[in-house]
Design a protein around this motif. Sequence first.
Motif, PDB file in Angstrom:
ATOM      1  N   ALA A 159       0.964  -1.409  -0.049  1.00  0.00           N
ATOM      2  CA  ALA A 159       0.179  -0.011   0.102  1.00  0.00           C
ATOM      3  C   ALA A 159       0.930   0.770   0.259  1.00  0.00           C
ATOM      4  O   ALA A 159       0.285   2.195  -0.458  1.00  0.00           O
ATOM      5  CB  ALA A 159      -0.498  -0.053   1.512  1.00  0.00           C
ATOM      6  N   ALA A 182       2.047   1.441  -3.354  1.00  0.00           N
ATOM      7  CA  ALA A 182       1.450   1.974  -4.541  1.00  0.00           C
ATOM      8  C   ALA A 182       1.421   3.387  -4.535  1.00  0.00           C
ATOM      9  O   ALA A 182       1.218   4.140  -5.543  1.00  0.00           O
ATOM     10  CB  ALA A 182      -0.033   1.566  -4.286  1.00  0.00           C
ATOM     11  N   ASP A 242      -1.834  -4.210  -6.978  1.00  0.00           N
ATOM     12  CA  ASP A 242      -2.005  -2.788  -7.305  1.00  0.00           C
ATOM     13  C   ASP A 242      -1.165  -1.917  -7.239  1.00  0.00           C
ATOM     14  O   ASP A 242      -1.333  -0.563  -7.674  1.00  0.00           O
ATOM     15  CB  ASP A 242      -2.194  -2.466  -5.262  1.00  0.00           C
ATOM     16  CG  ASP A 242      -3.323  -3.090  -5.207  1.00  0.00           C
ATOM     17  OD1 ASP A 242      -4.226  -3.084  -5.216  1.00  0.00           O
ATOM     18  OD2 ASP A 242      -3.594  -3.321  -3.665  1.00  0.00           O
ATOM     19  N   ARG A 283      -3.543  -2.000 -11.723  1.00  0.00           N
ATOM     20  CA  ARG A 283      -4.904  -0.699 -11.393  1.00  0.00           C
ATOM     21  C   ARG A 283      -3.466   0.199 -11.079  1.00  0.00           C
ATOM     22  O   ARG A 283      -4.407   1.004 -11.606  1.00  0.00           O
ATOM     23  CB  ARG A 283      -4.819  -1.026  -9.544  1.00  0.00           C
ATOM     24  CG  ARG A 283      -5.924  -1.516  -9.298  1.00  0.00           C
ATOM     25  CD  ARG A 283      -5.959  -2.819  -7.738  1.00  0.00           C
ATOM     26  NE  ARG A 283      -6.943  -3.318  -8.349  1.00  0.00           N
ATOM     27  CZ  ARG A 283      -7.534  -4.159  -7.239  1.00  0.00           C
ATOM     28  NH1 ARG A 283      -6.659  -4.086  -6.026  1.00  0.00           N
ATOM     29  NH2 ARG A 283      -8.170  -5.742  -6.598  1.00  0.00           N
ATOM     30  N   SER A 323      -5.812  -8.607 -13.530  1.00  0.00           N
ATOM     31  CA  SER A 323      -7.092  -8.033 -13.401  1.00  0.00           C
ATOM     32  C   SER A 323      -8.111  -8.402 -13.816  1.00  0.00           C
ATOM     33  O   SER A 323      -9.332  -8.118 -12.556  1.00  0.00           O
ATOM     34  CB  SER A 323      -6.229  -6.691 -13.226  1.00  0.00           C
ATOM     35  OG  SER A 323      -6.449  -6.160 -14.147  1.00  0.00           O
TER      36      SER A 323
END
Length: 463
Positions: free
Chosen positions: A200, A203, A233, A237, A266
């Motif tokens: 996270a 990203a 991610d 994404r 994805s």
Amino acid sequence: MNLSEHFIQQIHGLLPGDEASAMLHAIESSEPVVAVRFNDSKGFLPPASLERVPWCEMGAYLSQRPQFTSDPHFHAGSYYVQDASSMFIYHVIKSLVNKPVTYLDLCAAPGGKTTAALQALPQRSVVVANEIVPTRAQVLRENVVKWGANNCMVTNDAPKTLGKLENAFDVIAADVPCSGEGMFRKDDEAIAQWSPQLVAQCAARQREILSDIWPALKPGGLLIYSTCTYNIDENERMALYIANELGASFVEVPVEQSWNITGDLSGSDIPCYRFLPHRTRGEGLFLCVLRKNNNSQSITDNAHLKTQKQKKQNHTSMVPKEASSWLNGNYEISEQNGAVIATSKDITHTIVSNDKLHIIKGLNLEIGNIKGNKIVPSHQLAMSPLLCDGSFEKCQVDYTTAIAYLRGQAITINAPRGFVLIAYKNATLGFVNNLGNRANNLYPKSWRILSTRLPNNPFSIIG
């Protein structure tokens, strides 16, 4: 290898059960793939005895990882040690770029993708290789110099600083910092540091980097986005964030089915290229290419964009006459703060002005330094394939002498007095100043071999 349970679940979420197990087994049980890319600008090509990397004609696989430090050709820039998956950028550029461009490698250290780009780009292209970490930027500079590139500037700046150079670049390669899942076979620390929280954080940092650099890409320009990780991610994404939030469309890259490159995982069905260790011979990589929407006017008269002719301040009267005969090609020789600089007259399009960036290697070739009424040739000149044959005496040395030279030791050679090039098996290593009874070693101090554990027998990929 102790993989996190969260990571194992993530892989099972990406791939069907049996294939996820095969990928995890490849990560845990197989050895990293070793490959090198040969420097054809210096006349070195992959030997016929080595298996080629399918997507890079200058790349070849090795059966095992040797001690590269013990090979003089490694220090001479005859080849670059690079993961085979990362060589895919060579194919991307060859496929999509067919005219001279201004190219930014945003997160460039240690220099693998930069030297691949320099090898693949059309002649008269300009490359800015940037690295935000100062120590890594110095390593980047070293590798660019060893490669012999004369059209590459090395900078040490933040993406936000570069982003202020609006519409400066035709192509930007952003191999962004990531969670490093694709490096698990090579780096135990990457395994130890991995967590969902790290994914996270990476990203979020990637979105910041991309937003910061986006203004520097010309409308219609290409962004080559890549990571060395597997999760969605940081990959698909993030690519969709670029397309939908920043404004871009996806560009397909032609690939051969036999290369076993994996596409989108994805469900978004976007053109992207994944290298998975159980399918493709290389480490983990994700790459996609996007073209910036052409919905804003290109800036052509910015103060931060100047032609090289406008920027240079020449002092040709101080340059010894012999320097003008050292290079092949169309170059202008000048003096800047005691350094003798060669600037290509063939690069005519705009470049980034020096006053905006922290530049640690300029867009030129330093060929020497003035000492009194003489010029001491530089290591950049020794590494350049543009150096004219016969400009300096060249002394071919044996392996032991080559290693001694690369360690910075004084050596004895059978050659005329004066500046002499030291070479090993047709690879130029650098200069000495031969005094007769000994030769003063001019190899850069910070680049010297420090290891004392080198094999007694010569090792070389070149043969």
